[in-house]
Design a protein around this motif. Structure first.
Motif, PDB file in Angstrom:
ATOM      1  N   PHE A 299       0.781  -1.104   0.026  1.00 28.74           N
ATOM      2  CA  PHE A 299      -0.058  -0.157   0.157  1.00 28.74           C
ATOM      3  C   PHE A 299       1.000   1.338   0.171  1.00 28.74           C
ATOM      4  O   PHE A 299       1.870   1.227   0.580  1.00 28.74           O
ATOM      5  N   LEU A 300       0.440   2.447  -0.677  1.00 33.33           N
ATOM      6  CA  LEU A 300       1.042   3.660  -0.747  1.00 33.33           C
ATOM      7  C   LEU A 300       0.635   4.519   0.576  1.00 33.33           C
ATOM      8  O   LEU A 300      -0.381   5.166   0.742  1.00 33.33           O
ATOM      9  N   LEU A 301       1.699   4.232   1.675  1.00 29.54           N
ATOM     10  CA  LEU A 301       1.666   4.640   2.915  1.00 29.54           C
ATOM     11  C   LEU A 301       2.203   6.258   2.814  1.00 29.54           C
ATOM     12  O   LEU A 301       3.213   6.445   2.293  1.00 29.54           O
ATOM     13  N   THR A 302       1.944   7.400   3.730  1.00 29.54           N
ATOM     14  CA  THR A 302       2.608   8.362   4.123  1.00 29.54           C
ATOM     15  C   THR A 302       3.920   7.881   4.887  1.00 29.54           C
ATOM     16  O   THR A 302       3.983   6.822   5.429  1.00 29.54           O
ATOM     17  N   ASP A 303       5.038   8.426   4.474  1.00 28.65           N
ATOM     18  CA  ASP A 303       6.299   7.870   4.965  1.00 28.65           C
ATOM     19  C   ASP A 303       6.160   7.801   6.622  1.00 28.65           C
ATOM     20  O   ASP A 303       6.693   6.855   7.206  1.00 28.65           O
ATOM     21  N   VAL A 304       5.687   8.966   7.230  1.00 27.66           N
ATOM     22  CA  VAL A 304       5.599   8.911   8.652  1.00 27.66           C
ATOM     23  C   VAL A 304       4.713   8.002   9.416  1.00 27.66           C
ATOM     24  O   VAL A 304       5.008   7.451  10.167  1.00 27.66           O
ATOM     25  N   SER A 305       3.575   7.663   8.809  1.00 32.93           N
ATOM     26  CA  SER A 305       2.783   6.533   9.226  1.00 32.93           C
ATOM     27  C   SER A 305       3.185   5.140   9.080  1.00 32.93           C
ATOM     28  O   SER A 305       3.014   4.168  10.014  1.00 32.93           O
ATOM     29  N   ARG A 306       4.266   5.221   7.952  1.00 37.77           N
ATOM     30  CA  ARG A 306       4.869   3.725   7.645  1.00 37.77           C
ATOM     31  C   ARG A 306       5.947   3.489   9.028  1.00 37.77           C
ATOM     32  O   ARG A 306       5.992   2.345   9.409  1.00 37.77           O
ATOM     33  N   ARG A 307       6.676   4.624   9.164  1.00 33.51           N
ATOM     34  CA  ARG A 307       7.513   4.541  10.295  1.00 33.51           C
ATOM     35  C   ARG A 307       6.745   4.261  11.745  1.00 33.51           C
ATOM     36  O   ARG A 307       7.486   3.845  12.759  1.00 33.51           O
ATOM     37  N   ALA A 308       5.812   5.016  11.746  1.00 33.48           N
ATOM     38  CA  ALA A 308       5.114   4.955  12.956  1.00 33.48           C
ATOM     39  C   ALA A 308       4.482   3.639  13.308  1.00 33.48           C
ATOM     40  O   ALA A 308       4.600   2.986  14.492  1.00 33.48           O
ATOM     41  N   LEU A 309       4.078   3.070  12.174  1.00 33.83           N
ATOM     42  CA  LEU A 309       3.565   1.581  12.563  1.00 33.83           C
ATOM     43  C   LEU A 309       4.616   0.533  12.554  1.00 33.83           C
ATOM     44  O   LEU A 309       4.560  -0.429  13.358  1.00 33.83           O
ATOM     45  N   HIS A 310       5.907   0.909  12.011  1.00 35.38           N
ATOM     46  CA  HIS A 310       7.103   0.035  12.578  1.00 35.38           C
ATOM     47  C   HIS A 310       7.560   0.254  13.748  1.00 35.38           C
ATOM     48  O   HIS A 310       7.898  -0.566  14.777  1.00 35.38           O
ATOM     49  N   MET A 311       7.448   1.676  14.368  1.00 35.95           N
ATOM     50  CA  MET A 311       7.822   1.800  15.776  1.00 35.95           C
ATOM     51  C   MET A 311       6.823   1.204  16.529  1.00 35.95           C
ATOM     52  O   MET A 311       7.190   0.675  17.725  1.00 35.95           O
ATOM     53  N   PHE A 312       5.480   1.261  16.362  1.00 38.37           N
ATOM     54  CA  PHE A 312       4.432   0.490  17.143  1.00 38.37           C
ATOM     55  C   PHE A 312       4.765  -0.950  17.373  1.00 38.37           C
ATOM     56  O   PHE A 312       4.648  -1.432  18.406  1.00 38.37           O
ATOM     57  N   ARG A 313       4.973  -1.667  16.184  1.00 39.04           N
ATOM     58  CA  ARG A 313       5.407  -3.096  16.308  1.00 39.04           C
ATOM     59  C   ARG A 313       6.505  -3.342  17.101  1.00 39.04           C
ATOM     60  O   ARG A 313       6.734  -4.092  17.977  1.00 39.04           O
ATOM     61  N   LEU A 314       7.585  -2.449  17.012  1.00 46.04           N
ATOM     62  CA  LEU A 314       8.722  -2.838  18.086  1.00 46.04           C
ATOM     63  C   LEU A 314       8.345  -2.409  19.384  1.00 46.04           C
ATOM     64  O   LEU A 314       8.922  -3.165  20.424  1.00 46.04           O
ATOM     65  N   MET A 315       7.422  -1.211  19.834  1.00 41.22           N
ATOM     66  CA  MET A 315       7.248  -1.261  21.150  1.00 41.22           C
ATOM     67  C   MET A 315       6.347  -2.097  21.782  1.00 41.22           C
ATOM     68  O   MET A 315       6.463  -2.703  22.775  1.00 41.22           O
ATOM     69  N   ARG A 316       5.421  -2.758  20.640  1.00 38.68           N
ATOM     70  CA  ARG A 316       4.415  -3.730  21.197  1.00 38.68           C
ATOM     71  C   ARG A 316       5.313  -5.001  21.583  1.00 38.68           C
ATOM     72  O   ARG A 316       5.178  -5.575  22.624  1.00 38.68           O
ATOM     73  N   GLY A 317       6.171  -5.255  20.695  1.00 39.59           N
ATOM     74  CA  GLY A 317       7.000  -6.410  20.833  1.00 39.59           C
ATOM     75  C   GLY A 317       7.986  -6.432  22.177  1.00 39.59           C
ATOM     76  O   GLY A 317       8.154  -7.580  22.815  1.00 39.59           O
ATOM     77  N   GLY A 318       8.241  -5.051  22.471  1.00 44.70           N
ATOM     78  CA  GLY A 318       9.002  -5.091  23.491  1.00 44.70           C
ATOM     79  C   GLY A 318       8.334  -4.991  24.940  1.00 44.70           C
ATOM     80  O   GLY A 318       8.814  -4.638  26.071  1.00 44.70           O
ATOM     81  N   GLY A 319       7.125  -4.843  24.711  1.00 46.58           N
ATOM     82  CA  GLY A 319       6.093  -4.831  25.940  1.00 46.58           C
ATOM     83  C   GLY A 319       5.702  -3.523  26.614  1.00 46.58           C
ATOM     84  O   GLY A 319       5.175  -3.318  27.663  1.00 46.58           O
ATOM     85  N   SER A 320       6.188  -2.278  25.915  1.00 48.69           N
ATOM     86  CA  SER A 320       5.985  -1.104  26.313  1.00 48.69           C
ATOM     87  C   SER A 320       4.677  -0.581  26.027  1.00 48.69           C
ATOM     88  O   SER A 320       4.097   0.372  26.779  1.00 48.69           O
ATOM     89  N   ILE A 321       3.709  -1.029  25.119  1.00 46.97           N
ATOM     90  CA  ILE A 321       2.513  -0.719  24.927  1.00 46.97           C
ATOM     91  C   ILE A 321       1.537  -2.023  24.570  1.00 46.97           C
ATOM     92  O   ILE A 321       2.162  -3.110  24.234  1.00 46.97           O
TER      93      ILE A 321
END
Length: 321
Positions: A299-321
């Motif tokens: 999908f054609l995402l805005t760059d900032v929302s793509r990186r935000a989603l990647h950040m969310f995945r890392l934070m979720r994986g790390g247990g912080s959210i």
């Protein structure tokens, strides 16, 4: 015998001293890690996600906005360039509105003496949307030094439904910025200096959901939008709704600003390695859905929302959210 007792006593004192010193140092190191969480967070996150200006996560109540009086001033050539560009935008899209924005001057984190928790302060000054369009969205504007750009602050939420989907919207082709791109919903410019009130308004207007439907909200970071939007800053939040994806889609049909998006997509925020049934998801949903990996790839995402989603995945994986 006396000499042996003296040596033994000196040895015992030395060991006790060493134990106390090591203990104090270890306590200091542990306290240092706790105290530095608000400064650095997980260093692997900063290495994996570009454009992080400051990051947490923190509760929304720990985010404070400080206003600098007056209007943001620009060089004369920037003023004239912004006005000329604005007139050309109006001729093509007369509905575009030159609303107020708040420009980020600094973002700082400091430990609150009473609670020993992070207190994040954003210093802002008022400007207007036409300067955002010129200094961040044009080739001429992108050639300006960062200090000469508006640096207008936006806010966006990775909105998660109670059944584990992140809500994205395809921005209308009629919009002045990032048309036909998939982006977080809700999102918008910081038209006021109260992050919660802006989020609350955007949530109501874009999804017809009121604030009482939010189970929790956290601020994840202030994230640079990258070259795509001239590196302007965005407050990135995680908003957990007490609504299912089907409920959100039904409410969206009645939303005041429904025309801002051509449609919604519900991104599976749970493990992409297992199927829907294994993750507790409906295997035959009545709403448009896609796996997180497929969404990022196809999908054609805005760059900032793509990186935000990647950040969310890392934070979720790390247990912080």
């Amino acid at each position: 015998a006396i000499l042996a007792r003296l040596v033994w006593r000196e040895s015992l004192i030395s060991k006790l001293y060493a134990f106390l010193v090591r203990g104090r140092r270890s306590i200091g190191r542990a306290r240092g890690r706790r105290m530095s969480e608000w400064r650095r967070g997980d260093e692997s996150l900063a290495a994996s996600v570009s454009g992080l200006r400051v990051y947490g996560p923190w509760s929304l109540e720990r985010l404070h906005v400080r206003i600098v009086d007056g209007l943001r001033r620009y060089r004369e050539d920037v003023e004239s360039g912004a006005e000329a560009h604005w007139q050309s935008v109006l001729s093509a899209k007369p509905h575009v509105f030159d609303g107020p924005v708040w420009c980020l001057l600094s973002a700082q984190a400091a430990e609150d003496a009473a609670s020993r928790e992070a207190r994040v302060t954003l210093q802002v000054q008022r400007s207007s949307f036409k300067y955002v369009l010129y200094t961040h969205m044009t080739d001429q504007g992108r050639q300006l030094l960062p200090a000469d750009r508006a640096d207008a602050l936006g806010i966006m939420a990775l909105t998660e439904t109670v059944d584990g989907y992140i809500v994205y919207g395809k921005r209308s082709a009629k919009l002045a910025t990032m048309p036909s791109h998939w982006h977080c919903v809700p999102a918008g410019n910081m038209s006021s200096t109260e992050p919660r009130s802006v989020l609350e308004q955007e949530l109501q207007e874009e999804l017809d959901c009121d604030w009482s439907m939010a189970r929790s909200v956290k601020v994840l970071a202030v994230l640079d939008t990258g070259d795509e939007q001239g590196n302007k800053p965005e407050i990135v939040c995680w908003l957990h709704l007490a609504l299912s994806a089907a409920d959100v889609l039904a409410r969206y049909q009645k939303a005041e600003d429904r025309a801002e998006h051509d449609g919604l997509m519900f991104v599976n925020a749970r493990s992409s390695e297992a199927g829907a049934a294994e993750n507790g998801l409906d295997p035959a949903p009545s709403f448009p859905t896609v796996s997180l990996d497929d969404f990022l790839r196809d999908f054609l995402l805005t760059d900032v929302s793509r990186r935000a989603l990647h950040m969310f995945r890392l934070m979720r994986g790390g247990g912080s959210i």
